[in-house]
Structure formats: structure tokens, C-alpha cells
Design a protein around this motif. Structure first.
Motif, PDB file in Angstrom:
ATOM      1  N   LEU A  52       0.831  -1.202   0.000  1.00  0.00           N
ATOM      2  CA  LEU A  52       0.000   0.000   0.000  1.00  0.00           C
ATOM      3  C   LEU A  52       0.865   1.252   0.000  1.00  0.00           C
ATOM      4  O   LEU A  52       0.545   2.231  -0.689  1.00  0.00           O
ATOM      5  N   THR A  55       1.870   1.822  -3.529  1.00  0.00           N
ATOM      6  CA  THR A  55       0.746   2.309  -4.335  1.00  0.00           C
ATOM      7  C   THR A  55       0.518   3.801  -4.112  1.00  0.00           C
ATOM      8  O   THR A  55       0.347   4.572  -5.073  1.00  0.00           O
ATOM      9  N   ALA A 274      -6.672   3.570  -0.144  1.00  0.00           N
ATOM     10  CA  ALA A 274      -6.445   3.020   1.193  1.00  0.00           C
ATOM     11  C   ALA A 274      -7.605   2.148   1.657  1.00  0.00           C
ATOM     12  O   ALA A 274      -7.399   1.047   2.188  1.00  0.00           O
ATOM     13  N   ALA A 277      -7.749  -1.188  -0.167  1.00  0.00           N
ATOM     14  CA  ALA A 277      -6.702  -2.106   0.280  1.00  0.00           C
ATOM     15  C   ALA A 277      -7.050  -2.754   1.613  1.00  0.00           C
ATOM     16  O   ALA A 277      -6.756  -3.933   1.832  1.00  0.00           O
TER      17      ALA A 277
END
Length: 291
Positions: A52, A55, A274, A277
């Protein structure tokens, strides 16, 4: 729902209140325990956190300014924070902190006048009402005392009339949301329900931000061109989301966007990335008890 009818509402430094300041009465001091008592929670596993992080890094590499976020998924107990070492100016997100402090200090039902103040402050982002409520909770010193008792350690309320210059980190604002909404916390159920009712019914023109992650939304946003940043925009959004069976608290803070629209796009994309995920069904986490 993503809304683009943006209204630039006043300055954050209002001097006049909604009504006669003589009606202001500071709340009584109190001590508070951890919301929920025993909490089952964990950090995001290393591999998932790094993925994350990458990303979000890739997305922000192409965006102006800087941004940070924090997320707490109450359903899985997972917490995640990103790039939050340096605090941000909260702008109107500080109104959530003021609301929490006011409700914690309130004994009994809110008066009609108090409901008017709190409703306008959250639903319409009324700055005059926020100023008056800030004075009710004791201004900078009063709000600081309440936040420290709650374990909100990295938030620094603004001096004098400058509540909008309150500085904070995303994880602190997630803590504020926890105290405001947790059934095991110190707020009576009627106050929790009232706070969520306000944040679930903000004016449509102010319903952007973390709402882009979808689901049922209760939120408050902040927006401000900051003189110290040469007029570049601070854009913030915090809230509670019900997404695919997950109860999610999230705070996304940003600064130095060239336009308000640019900052909103950044905040919304970060929230979507976020939340997706943390809530996607194939991701599982191992939680640990924290006392």
C-alpha cells in the motif's frame, strides 16, 4: 457520493459569534478512559503495508503538494498510517475536535441554541458558530486539555480566534473520530447519534472527500488557501465509512495544492486506494488484544 458544487465559505477567523457571547459557559473538566475498554486491533501486516505504501507513493509522485492519511478498520481491527510525521493545518476539520470537546463537557440534553450552533458548524461549516463553540470549550487551552486527556498527543489547537490553524496528524484525527463514535466511549448514546447525524447530513456541496471511497458516510471536510504557503490550498477530509461490511474511520490531510479542485482529487484518490486495500475480501489479518 462525489459532489463538485464547491462553495468557498468565508474565512476561518470569524470574530462574531452566532448570538450573544454571554451565553457561553465552559464545560467541566473530566477524565476519560480508553474507548471500548479492551480493543482488538493490529497493524497492517508488513507485506500489505509495503504494497500500500508503494501504491500511494506512485500516485503522489505525480501530484503537487504533500499528503498523509490514517485508517482504522474497526471490523478487522487493522490500523494503517502513511507519511504523517509532519502535522498539517486542519482548517474546518478542527470543527470535529471542537464538537467532541463540547459534547464531552455537556451534561444533559443540548439546548435549542446549542443545537443550532453545532448543527451549523458541522452541516454548513459555519465559522461564526465554530468560534463560539471554541470559546465554550475554553479555546486553545481548553481544547488542548480535553485532547490530552483522550490521548490525542499530536494535535495543537490554534491560539485566540485561530481555531482553523489547529495542527494535527491523521492518526490523531482518527482517534478523535473513535472518541466521537465508539459505543464503549464516554459519550452518551444520544450525543454519539447526534454527532453522526450531523456528519451524515452536511451540505451536498461539502460532501466530497473520503466519501469517494463509497458506502455509508459521515464526514467533515476542511479547505483553506494558506498565506504561509503562498496561497496554496490545504484540503482535508475525515469521517466514518460503512464499506462492504467494514466500519472504517479515516483521515486524509493535504497541503500545497495549486487549486481546491486539485487538492480534492488528491484526497479522494488516496481515500479510495487506502480503503480498498484494507477492506477487500481476499485480505485477512491477525489481530492482537491491546489493553
Amino acid at each position: 457520493m462525489r459532489v463538485r458544487r464547491i462553495s468557498l465559505v468565508g474565512a476561518l477567523l470569524a470574530v462574531a459569534g452566532c448570538a450573544n457571547p454571554s451565553a457561553v459557559v465552559p464545560p467541566q473538566a473530566a477524565s476519560f478512559g480508553r474507548p471500548g475498554g479492551v480493543v482488538v486491533e493490529s497493524v497492517l501486516p508488513v507485506a500489505a503495508r509495503r504494497a500500500l505504501d508503494r501504491t500511494l507513493d506512485r500516485y503522489l509522485r505525480e501530484r503537487p503538494g504533500r499528503a498523509a492519511l490514517a485508517v482504522y478498520d474497526r471490523t478487522t481491527g487493522v490500523r494503517y498510517a502513511y507519511r504523517e510525521r509532519t502535522p498539517f493545518v486542519l482548517a474546518s476539520v478542527a470543527k470535529v475536535d471542537i464538537l467532541l470537546a463540547f459534547l464531552l463537557g455537556k451534561v444533559g440534553e443540548l439546548s435549542t441554541y446549542e443545537r443550532t450552533l453545532t448543527s451549523k458548524m458541522i452541516r454548513q461549516s459555519d465559522n461564526d458558530c465554530a468560534h463560539e463553540l471554541y470559546m465554550m470549550v475554553g479555546g486553545q487551552k481548553g481544547l488542548t486539555r480535553v485532547l490530552r486527556r483522550l490521548g490525542v498527543e499530536n494535535t495543537w489547537p490554534g491560539p485566540g480566534l485561530y481555531w482553523g490553524t489547529t495542527r494535527s496528524r491523521p492518526s490523531d484525527q482518527v482517534k478523535v473520530l473513535e472518541w466521537l463514535t465508539d459505543p464503549g466511549g464516554p459519550l452518551p448514546e444520544r450525543h454519539r447519534r447526534y454527532a453522526l447525524k450531523l456528519m451524515s447530513s452536511v451540505e451536498p456541496s461539502q460532501a466530497w472527500g473520503v466519501s469517494a471511497a463509497g458506502g455509508d458516510v459521515a464526514l467533515k471536510n476542511g479547505w483553506l488557501p494558506v498565506d504561509a504557503h503562498d496561497g496554496l490550498w490545504t484540503i482535508n477530509s475525515v469521517g466514518q465509512l460503512g464499506v462492504d461490511g467494514h466500519d472504517v474511520l479515516i483521515a486524509v490531510l493535504s497541503e500545497r495544492s495549486p487549486t481546491m479542485e486539485t487538492g480534492i482529487d488528491t484526497v479522494e484518490e488516496l481515500a479510495q486506494l487506502a480503503v480498498e486495500a484494507l477492506t477487500r475480501s481476499q485480505t485477512t489479518f491477525t489481530a492482537a488484544q491491546v489493553f
